[in-house]
Design a protein around this motif. Structure first.
Motif, PDB file in Angstrom:
ATOM      1  N   HIS A  75      12.295 -16.552 -10.054  1.00 60.66           N
ATOM      2  CA  HIS A  75      11.811 -16.054 -11.344  1.00 60.66           C
ATOM      3  C   HIS A  75      12.659 -14.871 -11.811  1.00 60.66           C
ATOM      4  O   HIS A  75      13.055 -14.805 -12.981  1.00 60.66           O
ATOM      5  CB  HIS A  75      10.331 -15.665 -11.220  1.00 60.66           C
ATOM      6  CG  HIS A  75       9.735 -15.164 -12.469  1.00 60.66           C
ATOM      7  ND1 HIS A  75       9.501 -15.971 -13.567  1.00 60.66           N
ATOM      8  CD2 HIS A  75       9.352 -13.911 -12.848  1.00 60.66           C
ATOM      9  CE1 HIS A  75       8.993 -15.244 -14.541  1.00 60.66           C
ATOM     10  NE2 HIS A  75       8.884 -13.997 -14.121  1.00 60.66           N
ATOM     11  N   VAL A  76      12.952 -13.967 -10.904  1.00 53.79           N
ATOM     12  CA  VAL A  76      13.766 -12.799 -11.245  1.00 53.79           C
ATOM     13  C   VAL A  76      15.188 -13.225 -11.607  1.00 53.79           C
ATOM     14  O   VAL A  76      15.780 -12.723 -12.567  1.00 53.79           O
ATOM     15  CB  VAL A  76      13.759 -11.767 -10.094  1.00 53.79           C
ATOM     16  CG1 VAL A  76      14.787 -10.680 -10.317  1.00 53.79           C
ATOM     17  CG2 VAL A  76      12.380 -11.147  -9.946  1.00 53.79           C
TER      18      VAL A  76
ATOM     19  N   GLU B 191       9.016 -17.069  -0.254  1.00 51.67           N
ATOM     20  CA  GLU B 191       9.528 -15.830  -0.843  1.00 51.67           C
ATOM     21  C   GLU B 191      10.555 -16.092  -1.942  1.00 51.67           C
ATOM     22  O   GLU B 191      10.890 -15.198  -2.705  1.00 51.67           O
ATOM     23  CB  GLU B 191      10.116 -14.910   0.234  1.00 51.67           C
ATOM     24  CG  GLU B 191      11.314 -15.460   0.978  1.00 51.67           C
ATOM     25  CD  GLU B 191      10.944 -16.260   2.218  1.00 51.67           C
ATOM     26  OE1 GLU B 191      11.880 -16.699   2.896  1.00 51.67           O
ATOM     27  OE2 GLU B 191       9.761 -16.463   2.498  1.00 51.67           O
TER      28      GLU B 191
ATOM     29  N   LYS C  13      14.427  -4.910  -8.509  1.00 59.28           N
ATOM     30  CA  LYS C  13      13.201  -5.601  -8.111  1.00 59.28           C
ATOM     31  C   LYS C  13      13.516  -6.735  -7.128  1.00 59.28           C
ATOM     32  O   LYS C  13      12.803  -6.923  -6.137  1.00 59.28           O
ATOM     33  CB  LYS C  13      12.512  -6.160  -9.366  1.00 59.28           C
ATOM     34  CG  LYS C  13      11.176  -6.780  -9.154  1.00 59.28           C
ATOM     35  CD  LYS C  13      10.600  -7.217 -10.501  1.00 59.28           C
ATOM     36  CE  LYS C  13       9.248  -7.830 -10.371  1.00 59.28           C
ATOM     37  NZ  LYS C  13       8.707  -8.256 -11.677  1.00 59.28           N
ATOM     38  N   ALA C  14      14.601  -7.460  -7.380  1.00 56.84           N
ATOM     39  CA  ALA C  14      14.993  -8.545  -6.476  1.00 56.84           C
ATOM     40  C   ALA C  14      15.375  -7.996  -5.105  1.00 56.84           C
ATOM     41  O   ALA C  14      15.045  -8.587  -4.079  1.00 56.84           O
ATOM     42  CB  ALA C  14      16.162  -9.323  -7.083  1.00 56.84           C
TER      43      ALA C  14
ATOM     44  N   TYR D 229      12.330  -7.332  -3.108  1.00 56.87           N
ATOM     45  CA  TYR D 229      11.780  -8.543  -2.500  1.00 56.87           C
ATOM     46  C   TYR D 229      12.482  -8.837  -1.175  1.00 56.87           C
ATOM     47  O   TYR D 229      11.844  -9.198  -0.185  1.00 56.87           O
ATOM     48  CB  TYR D 229      11.931  -9.756  -3.427  1.00 56.87           C
ATOM     49  CG  TYR D 229      10.976  -9.774  -4.585  1.00 56.87           C
ATOM     50  CD1 TYR D 229       9.627  -9.452  -4.420  1.00 56.87           C
ATOM     51  CD2 TYR D 229      11.398 -10.121  -5.851  1.00 56.87           C
ATOM     52  CE1 TYR D 229       8.752  -9.481  -5.484  1.00 56.87           C
ATOM     53  CE2 TYR D 229      10.535 -10.151  -6.925  1.00 56.87           C
ATOM     54  CZ  TYR D 229       9.215  -9.832  -6.735  1.00 56.87           C
ATOM     55  OH  TYR D 229       8.352  -9.852  -7.796  1.00 56.87           O
TER      56      TYR D 229
ATOM     57  N   GLU E  42      10.094 -18.007  -4.533  1.00 54.20           N
ATOM     58  CA  GLU E  42       9.439 -18.158  -5.839  1.00 54.20           C
ATOM     59  C   GLU E  42       9.659 -16.918  -6.707  1.00 54.20           C
ATOM     60  O   GLU E  42      10.052 -17.025  -7.868  1.00 54.20           O
ATOM     61  CB  GLU E  42       7.939 -18.433  -5.671  1.00 54.20           C
ATOM     62  CG  GLU E  42       7.631 -19.814  -5.161  1.00 54.20           C
ATOM     63  CD  GLU E  42       8.119 -20.906  -6.092  1.00 54.20           C
ATOM     64  OE1 GLU E  42       7.991 -20.769  -7.324  1.00 54.20           O
ATOM     65  OE2 GLU E  42       8.641 -21.908  -5.574  1.00 54.20           O
ATOM     66  N   ASN E  43       9.372 -15.749  -6.139  1.00 50.18           N
ATOM     67  CA  ASN E  43       9.587 -14.507  -6.887  1.00 50.18           C
ATOM     68  C   ASN E  43      11.068 -14.309  -7.187  1.00 50.18           C
ATOM     69  O   ASN E  43      11.437 -13.882  -8.285  1.00 50.18           O
ATOM     70  CB  ASN E  43       9.055 -13.303  -6.103  1.00 50.18           C
ATOM     71  CG  ASN E  43       7.556 -13.306  -5.991  1.00 50.18           C
ATOM     72  OD1 ASN E  43       6.872 -13.827  -6.855  1.00 50.18           O
ATOM     73  ND2 ASN E  43       7.043 -12.746  -4.917  1.00 50.18           N
ATOM     74  N   GLN E  44      11.902 -14.615  -6.210  1.00 49.47           N
ATOM     75  CA  GLN E  44      13.338 -14.435  -6.363  1.00 49.47           C
ATOM     76  C   GLN E  44      13.895 -15.326  -7.478  1.00 49.47           C
ATOM     77  O   GLN E  44      14.697 -14.879  -8.298  1.00 49.47           O
ATOM     78  CB  GLN E  44      14.020 -14.754  -5.031  1.00 49.47           C
ATOM     79  CG  GLN E  44      15.456 -14.352  -4.949  1.00 49.47           C
ATOM     80  CD  GLN E  44      15.636 -12.864  -4.953  1.00 49.47           C
ATOM     81  OE1 GLN E  44      15.747 -12.270  -6.014  1.00 49.47           O
ATOM     82  NE2 GLN E  44      15.667 -12.267  -3.791  1.00 49.47           N
TER      83      GLN E  44
END
Length: 136
Positions: free
Chosen positions: A55-56, A49, A120-121, A124, A51-53
């Motif tokens: 990037h953001v 999880e 958005k973060a 997540y 990875e998305n964090q």
């Protein structure tokens, strides 16, 4: 529009307050990144999880960099406006003050984009907590 010292003086309290707000967000973001880095160093693995964090977080730091840069240029243009008014160059002062306003508008739009990424973060995180709750 007639421009004088009072028009430029209206921006003086606003710009440093905005820059302080931007710097506070940057400080909080950097503390979060350092905390994640320490967790990674200690655990020696990256949860999926993150990875998305990550990037953001990278996008947010870039946006805040440009947000603070445009606010700094806005402050610089505002100071230049006062200088041009002092020197008697009214037309140049108007153009420079327009640049100040444009920089501040861009800065605010970039800050709104950073807030959107921050939201958005947080989503997540909420989805991670929701999936953990279902696993229990």
């Amino acid at each position: 529009m007639d421009i004088d010292y009072t028009v430029a003086a209206l921006m003086f309290p606003a710009i440093p307050l905005m820059m302080t707000m931007y710097c506070n967000r940057y400080h909080t973001l950097s503390a979060l990144i350092r905390k994640l880095h320490d967790q990674y160093t200690f655990d020696k693995r990256t949860p999926p999880e993150w990875e998305n964090q990550l990037h953001v977080l990278n996008n947010r730091t870039n946006l805040l960099k440009f947000t603070m840069g445009f606010a700094a240029f806005g402050f610089l243009f505002n100071m230049s406006t006062v200088l041009m008014l002092y020197l008697g160059s009214l037309h140049v002062a108007r153009l420079i003050f327009a640049g100040c306003c444009i920089c501040m508008i861009i800065s605010i739009f970039l800050f709104l984009q950073e807030i959107r990424l921050s939201n958005k973060a947080l989503k997540y995180h909420l989805s991670d907590m929701d999936s953990m709750k279902r696993d229990l």
